[in-house]
Design a protein around this motif. Structure first.
Motif, PDB file in Angstrom:
ATOM      1  N   ARG A 190       6.992  11.835  13.308  1.00  0.00           N
ATOM      2  CA  ARG A 190       6.512  10.499  13.666  1.00  0.00           C
ATOM      3  C   ARG A 190       5.024  10.544  14.018  1.00  0.00           C
ATOM      4  NH1 ARG A 190      11.164   7.316  17.279  1.00  0.00           N
ATOM      5  NH2 ARG A 190      12.427   6.712  15.466  1.00  0.00           N
ATOM      6  N   THR A 194       0.814  -1.217   0.000  1.00  0.00           N
ATOM      7  CA  THR A 194       0.000   0.000   0.000  1.00  0.00           C
ATOM      8  C   THR A 194       0.848   1.269   0.000  1.00  0.00           C
ATOM      9  OG1 THR A 194      -0.123  -0.226   2.392  1.00  0.00           O
ATOM     10  CG2 THR A 194      -2.015  -1.020   1.137  1.00  0.00           C
ATOM     11  N   ASP A 195       2.145   1.121   0.237  1.00  0.00           N
ATOM     12  CA  ASP A 195       3.018   2.291   0.134  1.00  0.00           C
ATOM     13  C   ASP A 195       3.136   2.775  -1.307  1.00  0.00           C
ATOM     14  OD1 ASP A 195       3.808   2.796   2.769  1.00  0.00           O
ATOM     15  OD2 ASP A 195       5.329   1.225   2.718  1.00  0.00           O
ATOM     16  N   HIS A 207      -5.859   4.628   6.144  1.00  0.00           N
ATOM     17  CA  HIS A 207      -6.557   3.383   6.449  1.00  0.00           C
ATOM     18  C   HIS A 207      -8.076   3.612   6.457  1.00  0.00           C
ATOM     19  CE1 HIS A 207      -7.321  -0.532   8.230  1.00  0.00           C
ATOM     20  NE2 HIS A 207      -8.003   0.050   9.193  1.00  0.00           N
ATOM     21  N   LEU A 214      -4.624  -3.142  14.138  1.00  0.00           N
ATOM     22  CA  LEU A 214      -3.574  -2.255  13.611  1.00  0.00           C
ATOM     23  C   LEU A 214      -3.156  -1.243  14.673  1.00  0.00           C
ATOM     24  CD1 LEU A 214      -4.957  -1.609  10.006  1.00  0.00           C
ATOM     25  CD2 LEU A 214      -2.942  -2.962  10.628  1.00  0.00           C
ATOM     26  N   GLN A 215      -4.150  -0.719  15.374  1.00  0.00           N
ATOM     27  CA  GLN A 215      -3.831   0.300  16.370  1.00  0.00           C
ATOM     28  C   GLN A 215      -3.068  -0.293  17.552  1.00  0.00           C
ATOM     29  OE1 GLN A 215      -7.780   1.863  16.760  1.00  0.00           O
ATOM     30  NE2 GLN A 215      -7.337   3.650  15.482  1.00  0.00           N
ATOM     31  N   VAL A 273      -1.679  -6.297   7.023  1.00  0.00           N
ATOM     32  CA  VAL A 273      -0.310  -5.775   7.043  1.00  0.00           C
ATOM     33  C   VAL A 273      -0.233  -4.664   8.079  1.00  0.00           C
ATOM     34  CG1 VAL A 273       1.526  -4.738   5.681  1.00  0.00           C
ATOM     35  CG2 VAL A 273      -0.052  -6.355   4.617  1.00  0.00           C
ATOM     36  N   LEU A 274       0.692  -4.796   9.013  1.00  0.00           N
ATOM     37  CA  LEU A 274       0.810  -3.814  10.089  1.00  0.00           C
ATOM     38  C   LEU A 274       1.482  -2.540   9.586  1.00  0.00           C
ATOM     39  CD1 LEU A 274       2.057  -6.110  12.998  1.00  0.00           C
ATOM     40  CD2 LEU A 274      -0.277  -5.723  12.188  1.00  0.00           C
ATOM     41  N   ARG A 275       1.238  -1.473  10.336  1.00  0.00           N
ATOM     42  CA  ARG A 275       1.953  -0.234  10.013  1.00  0.00           C
ATOM     43  C   ARG A 275       3.434  -0.443  10.321  1.00  0.00           C
ATOM     44  NH1 ARG A 275       3.208   4.692  13.133  1.00  0.00           N
ATOM     45  NH2 ARG A 275       4.004   6.115  11.554  1.00  0.00           N
ATOM     46  N   ARG A 308       3.405  10.541   0.922  1.00  0.00           N
ATOM     47  CA  ARG A 308       2.230  10.408   0.040  1.00  0.00           C
ATOM     48  C   ARG A 308       1.297  11.611   0.184  1.00  0.00           C
ATOM     49  NH1 ARG A 308       2.951   5.123   1.691  1.00  0.00           N
ATOM     50  NH2 ARG A 308       1.436   5.234   3.375  1.00  0.00           N
ATOM     51  N   GLU A 352      15.475   2.185  21.094  1.00  0.00           N
ATOM     52  CA  GLU A 352      16.272   3.400  20.869  1.00  0.00           C
ATOM     53  C   GLU A 352      17.008   3.808  22.142  1.00  0.00           C
ATOM     54  OE1 GLU A 352      13.716   6.243  18.821  1.00  0.00           O
ATOM     55  OE2 GLU A 352      13.970   5.145  16.928  1.00  0.00           O
ATOM     56  N   ASN A 412       0.427  -1.098  16.499  1.00  0.00           N
ATOM     57  CA  ASN A 412       1.149   0.154  16.294  1.00  0.00           C
ATOM     58  C   ASN A 412       1.595   0.729  17.642  1.00  0.00           C
ATOM     59  OD1 ASN A 412       1.925   2.520  14.578  1.00  0.00           O
ATOM     60  ND2 ASN A 412       0.440   3.522  15.915  1.00  0.00           N
ATOM     61  N   PRO A 458       9.704   2.404  11.746  1.00  0.00           N
ATOM     62  CA  PRO A 458      11.149   2.612  11.619  1.00  0.00           C
ATOM     63  C   PRO A 458      11.761   2.813  13.013  1.00  0.00           C
ATOM     64  CG  PRO A 458       9.869   4.220  10.344  1.00  0.00           C
ATOM     65  CD  PRO A 458       8.932   3.556  11.292  1.00  0.00           C
ATOM     66  N   VAL A 459      12.891   2.182  13.245  1.00  0.00           N
ATOM     67  CA  VAL A 459      13.542   2.269  14.545  1.00  0.00           C
ATOM     68  C   VAL A 459      15.000   2.645  14.318  1.00  0.00           C
ATOM     69  CG1 VAL A 459      14.029   1.067  16.711  1.00  0.00           C
ATOM     70  CG2 VAL A 459      12.076   0.363  15.327  1.00  0.00           C
ATOM     71  N   ASP A 468      11.702   8.087   6.519  1.00  0.00           N
ATOM     72  CA  ASP A 468      11.006   7.221   7.468  1.00  0.00           C
ATOM     73  C   ASP A 468       9.525   7.556   7.603  1.00  0.00           C
ATOM     74  OD1 ASP A 468      13.188   5.687   8.010  1.00  0.00           O
ATOM     75  OD2 ASP A 468      13.772   6.765   9.833  1.00  0.00           O
ATOM     76  N   ARG A 518       9.821   0.469  20.263  1.00  0.00           N
ATOM     77  CA  ARG A 518      10.810   1.336  19.626  1.00  0.00           C
ATOM     78  C   ARG A 518      11.523   2.204  20.663  1.00  0.00           C
ATOM     79  NH1 ARG A 518       9.045   5.013  14.698  1.00  0.00           N
ATOM     80  NH2 ARG A 518       7.401   5.781  16.051  1.00  0.00           N
ATOM     81  N   PRO A 559     -10.016  -5.317  12.218  1.00  0.00           N
ATOM     82  CA  PRO A 559      -8.662  -5.010  11.709  1.00  0.00           C
ATOM     83  C   PRO A 559      -8.112  -3.686  12.249  1.00  0.00           C
ATOM     84  CG  PRO A 559     -10.315  -4.832   9.958  1.00  0.00           C
ATOM     85  CD  PRO A 559     -10.990  -5.486  11.131  1.00  0.00           C
ATOM     86  N   THR A 560      -8.963  -2.675  12.333  1.00  0.00           N
ATOM     87  CA  THR A 560      -8.447  -1.389  12.786  1.00  0.00           C
ATOM     88  C   THR A 560      -7.939  -1.479  14.226  1.00  0.00           C
ATOM     89  OG1 THR A 560     -10.038  -0.325  11.325  1.00  0.00           O
ATOM     90  CG2 THR A 560      -8.981   1.077  12.957  1.00  0.00           C
ATOM     91  N   TRP A 573      -1.113   7.807   8.349  1.00  0.00           N
ATOM     92  CA  TRP A 573      -1.216   6.382   7.986  1.00  0.00           C
ATOM     93  C   TRP A 573      -2.605   5.857   8.360  1.00  0.00           C
ATOM     94  CZ3 TRP A 573      -2.108   1.404   9.511  1.00  0.00           C
ATOM     95  CH2 TRP A 573      -1.606   0.387   8.668  1.00  0.00           C
ATOM     96  N   PHE A 574      -3.057   6.187   9.558  1.00  0.00           N
ATOM     97  CA  PHE A 574      -4.383   5.712   9.971  1.00  0.00           C
ATOM     98  C   PHE A 574      -5.491   6.473   9.241  1.00  0.00           C
ATOM     99  CE2 PHE A 574      -1.964   3.684  13.349  1.00  0.00           C
ATOM    100  CZ  PHE A 574      -2.554   2.435  13.365  1.00  0.00           C
TER     101      PHE A 574
END
Lengths: 639, 247
Positions: free
Chosen positions: B169, A22-23, B180, A276-277, A176-178, B221, A291, A280, A181-182, B215, A287, A272-273, B176-177
């Motif tokens: 971030r 979806t990107d 969705h 995903l949340q 597919v999960l969001r 988009r 970090e 996320n 980036p880490v 990132d 993360r 699904p939402t 992103w959501f």
């Protein structure tokens, strides 16, 4: 991990996810990175996903800031255009009259799309990449994670691979999960990920997942579905269906990673939402931990990335001697009747990709009956997975068109030359006039498609005997008012129509002509009479109707080779050169296509071709070796 | 007549130019040399905006609330300051000195569709206001990093970058959501609002402050979508985009 993984050559086909499906929204360029290497990732309108080195071959500007026009990727800096699929350069605005060399081809990387993710690998594709040889994702990842725990046997490894990703996502069976980036090394991320857990949204209790690390990158676990029932009956019998949770760590660079993941189950994943949340939120927490751990170590140096030079076969100057050597094998995919006595033939590569072409390009087709014929490509921009030609059955066919019309069938294999372009389309014209007669439509169709797609002003005038002779009608219809079909004119009427079309020359207008000899002759004369400058009138003859004389012998000095040869009466300059191991590229060998052109340093050529314009002939500084000879006793050539 | 006191390289001025272009409003530009002359700190400009910040918008088609507050006529005949000319004396119109205020004003007054700032929708204008504050956060971080790199400002650029990444971030997650849920803009709805324009400039210019957007794929988009709004214009450092795929 200080040393770059996958550096051993055995392992460089390891597949890593680089983006979500979806990107890659339409007309977008995704900015990716894998193992330190930056990637420009874009999906063309035909669905093909391109994974390229993120730099323009010209000045190194990132292609991820370029324009995805659906067919080609255009560099933001100087407008170089690169074709979908092949990554070959198709146009250089600073050289509007020339066709870019085949050597200008960007590095491409392997790509496959599965589980809603785009996967790539470290090794650049060789120029003759065989897309069929792309290795599948490590099957162990699937065996252990997807098939085993599924009770009803609904999904097995084979079907999962065959599943259409989009359909799978729509059906809610794969989520597919969001991606997260880490800024941490893969080792840290992998360690942290193994203590993955989340807050159950219904029972509001922490859930700890037993994450199994299959290797540094791949992690799997299973989670219980989110249903009201499940909430009430928590700690009761485990639900029959488990949802598989997969994490894959993308090694972006030595200290940067992306956690990607997807859920899969034997039935629809509900809520699904919510899923995903919650993932996320949980991954975002994770993360923070990763970090923080990074703060405690000395960050490793960024991985070094070597930019692979273009392959040697491409980088080598198109040597005079080996120009005819490269050919490609294609399989006939479809043959259709597009008009009376005209067949449209579509050919696809047997392995790898076809060489890049530009509007106006033609290919030599080596037919099974031993004949070689030249045909213009009719493809539109970005249509790089096949070559399409239009072939008219000639009444006096010596076997070329007759073979294609009567013997060639889908599935047959042909050998073709890489595309050559001696009829380049400028894209900087204020207005472009395309004038076709009969089967002369073929190169102009490719030009019209390119101009139309880029929204550049053009008119296409297509002269045919009657409507039954109109080829590629559906393509022409797309152009709307820009395409004008002219039927049933006799030569006098044709001339007066050409008079109208060419009556007014304006600055930076260009006309492209292709059709029968007499029509081209008069169109050229009319254009000249109406003050069209030579460089604005472009033409391509099908064949050379000039009566070629080979009476007079002459001598020829080759300035660079350092030899002098005699060309006797009855033999062509081209054949004398070849007999003396000075091979030139050639194609039609009748003075029409322009392939065997050489520069003349001294002496006066006797031009007998139809490729050069009158002004070019008068200048006398170049000639066609296949038909032209010398007026003077000798010539000095720049070869 | 609208006059924009403008600097070509200013992202805050760009916000206004974008909306003026998208609403097809005619206006004249009065360039204020921010760098190197620092004319925004000059006496003549401070007379217009005591804060010494850009942009400033003057709308002379706006009827003053109280005509009695107008300066006496002879004021105009005074020798103009520096670059300021008498006929551009801003006092006769409404003078606005903050990019968010200008966006609100232009959208409310000139957008006949009332989509850019739907003032009758309390929830939406509150959400827009949230994003206008968020945009100020981006200005205080990403824009500051850009000023440090491109205009030699003495600020802690690393701290600005770290703060910008925190904001990016949050924004990427939001977008992103939103995607969705099939949403395209910062504030849910079919059409963009001034929230999108307020956030766009210093995000799209972030790389000039060495803040990569690699990132943040959802932000990338969204910037494509903003670039495809009819009337979109570029500025130095902002690149054009091709047409959308027509369905």
């Amino acid at each position: 991990m200080d040393t770059k993984p996958d550096s051993s050559s055995d392992n460089n086909h390891y597949w890593h996810p680089i983006a979500s499906s979806t990107d890659l929204t339409p007309r977008h360029v995704f900015h990716g990175q894998l193992l330190g290497r930056e990637l420009a990732v874009w999906r063309a309108d035909d669905g093909n996903v391109n994974v390229w080195e993120n730099r323009c071959l010209h000045r190194g500007v990132r292609l991820s800031i370029g324009v995805n026009d659906g067919r080609e990727l255009v560099c933001q800096y100087h407008g170089w255009r690169y074709a979908n699929r092949t990554a070959g350069c198709t146009y250089i605005p600073a050289h509007p009259a020339d066709s870019p060399a085949r050597t200008i081809c960007n590095n491409r990387y392997p790509v496959t799309e599965q589980y809603g993710l785009i996967w790539s690998a470290e090794s650049a594709l060789p120029a003759t990449h065989n897309s069929a040889s792309v290795p599948d994702i490590d099957p162990g990842f699937l065996n252990g994670s997807i098939t085993a725990p599924v009770a009803d046997g609904d999904l097995n490894t084979a079907t999962i691979r065959a599943l259409n990703t989009e359909r799978e996502i729509d059906a809610g069976r794969l989520l597919v999960l969001r991606p997260i980036p880490v800024n941490a090394t893969i080792d840290i991320v992998s360690t942290v990920l193994q203590s993955y857990g989340y807050i159950h949204p219904l029972s509001n209790t922490p859930v700890h997942c037993a994450v199994e690390a299959r290797d540094t990158y791949r992690h799997t676990t299973q989670v219980t579905p989110l249903t009201a029932n499940d909430c009430i009956a928590s700690n009761a019998n485990p639900p029959a269906e488990l949802i598989q949770l997969h994490f894959i760590i993308q090694p972006v660079d030595s200290a940067r990673s992306v956690i990607r993941g997807f859920m899969s189950g034997s039935s629809t994943i509900e809520h699904p939402t919510t899923w995903l949340q919650l993932h996320n939120a949980a991954l975002s927490q994770l993360r923070i931990v990763a970090e923080q751990q990074m703060q405690a170590i000395i960050p490793p140096a960024a991985w070094e990335v070597s930019i692979t030079p273009v392959s040697e076969s491409l980088a080598k100057m198109p040597g005079i001697s080996n120009a005819a050597a490269t050919t490609q094998r294609v399989v006939v995919r479809a043959i259709t009747d597009t008009a009376k006595d005209i067949k449209s033939v579509e050919m696809a590569a047997i392995t790898g990709d076809l060489a890049t072409w530009q509007p106006g390009s033609h290919i030599d087709v080596l037919l099974a009956n031993g004949l070689t014929r030249q045909y213009s490509l009719t493809n539109g921009p970005g249509q790089t997975d096949h070559y399409n030609i239009g072939v008219k059955l000639e009444a006096e066919s010596s076997g070329g068109s007759s073979f294609i019309h009567h013997s060639l069938k889908p599935g047959d294999v042909l050998t073709v030359s890489p595309p050559r372009n001696n009829f380049s389309l400028r894209r900087d014209a204020v207005k472009t006039l395309l004038i076709a007669g009969g089967i002369g439509i073929t190169p102009l169709l490719s030009m019209a498609k390119a101009l139309f797609h880029s929204d550049l002003p053009f008119e296409l005038h297509y002269f045919v005997a009657d409507n039954s002779h109109v080829a590629f009608k559906s393509c022409l219809d797309e152009f709307g008012k820009a395409a004008n079909i002219v039927t049933g004119l006799d030569p006098t009427e044709t001339n007066s129509r050409l008079q109208q079309l060419l009556a007014h020359y304006e600055n930076a207008h260009h006309v492209y002509l292709c059709g029968p000899g007499p029509m081209l002759d008069s169109a050229k004369a009319i254009a000249e009479a109406h003050s069209w400058p030579d460089e604005s009138v472009h033409f391509e003859y099908f064949k050379n109707a000039t009566e070629v004389s080979q009476d007079k012998p002459f001598s020829v000095a080759l300035a660079r080779t350092g030899i002098t040869l005699q060309v006797p009466a009855g033999e062509t300059l081209l054949s004398v050169l070849r007999n003396n191991a000075v091979a030139l590229p050639s194609s039609c060998e009748q003075g029409a296509c322009g392939t065997c052109i050489v520069d003349v340093i001294d002496g006066t050529p006797l031009h007998q071709d139809v490729y050069l314009s009158n002004a070019e002939k008068k200048r006398g500084n170049c000639m066609m070796t296949c038909v032209s000879r010398a007026l003077s006793d000798s010539l000095t050539l720049d070869i | 007549m609208i006059t924009l006191y403008d600097y070509e390289l200013s992202g805050n001025c760009y916000k206004i130019r974008l909306l003026l272009s998208m609403l097809e409003i005619e206006y004249s530009k009065h360039t204020v040399e921010f760098y190197p002359a620092a004319d925004h700190k000059s006496e003549w400009f401070k007379a217009i905006n005591p804060l010494g910040t850009l942009p400033v918008l003057v709308d002379r088609s706006h009827e003053p609330q109280n005509a009695g507050q107008r300066r006496p006529l002879q004021q105009k005949t005074e020798k103009p300051h520096n670059e300021q000319t008498a006929d551009l004396n801003p006092i006769d119109g409404l003078t606005l000195k903050d990019s968010a205020a200008i966006l609100v004003y232009l959208a409310t007054r000139y957008d006949k569709t009332a989509s850019w700032y739907p003032s009758s929708d309390p929830a939406k204008i509150a959400q827009i206001t949230e994003w206008l504050a968020f945009a100020d956060g981006i200005t205080a971080s990403a824009s500051q990093a850009r000023l440090a790199e491109g205009f030699f400002y003495n600020v802690d650029a690393d701290a600005c970058r770290a703060r910008a990444h925190q904001l990016f971030r949050i924004l990427d997650e939001h977008l992103w959501f939103a995607e969705h849920r099939k949403q395209r803009w910062l504030v849910a709805g079919d059409l963009p609002t001034i929230a999108d324009l307020a956030c766009f400039p210093y995000i799209i210019l972030s790389e000039e402050g060495s803040i990569s957007r690699q990132d943040y794929p959802a932000i990338r988009r969204w910037t494509d979508r903003v670039k495809r709004i009819p009337g979109f214009i570029v500025m130095p450092g902002v690149f054009p985009i091709g047409p959308e795929l027509s369905s």
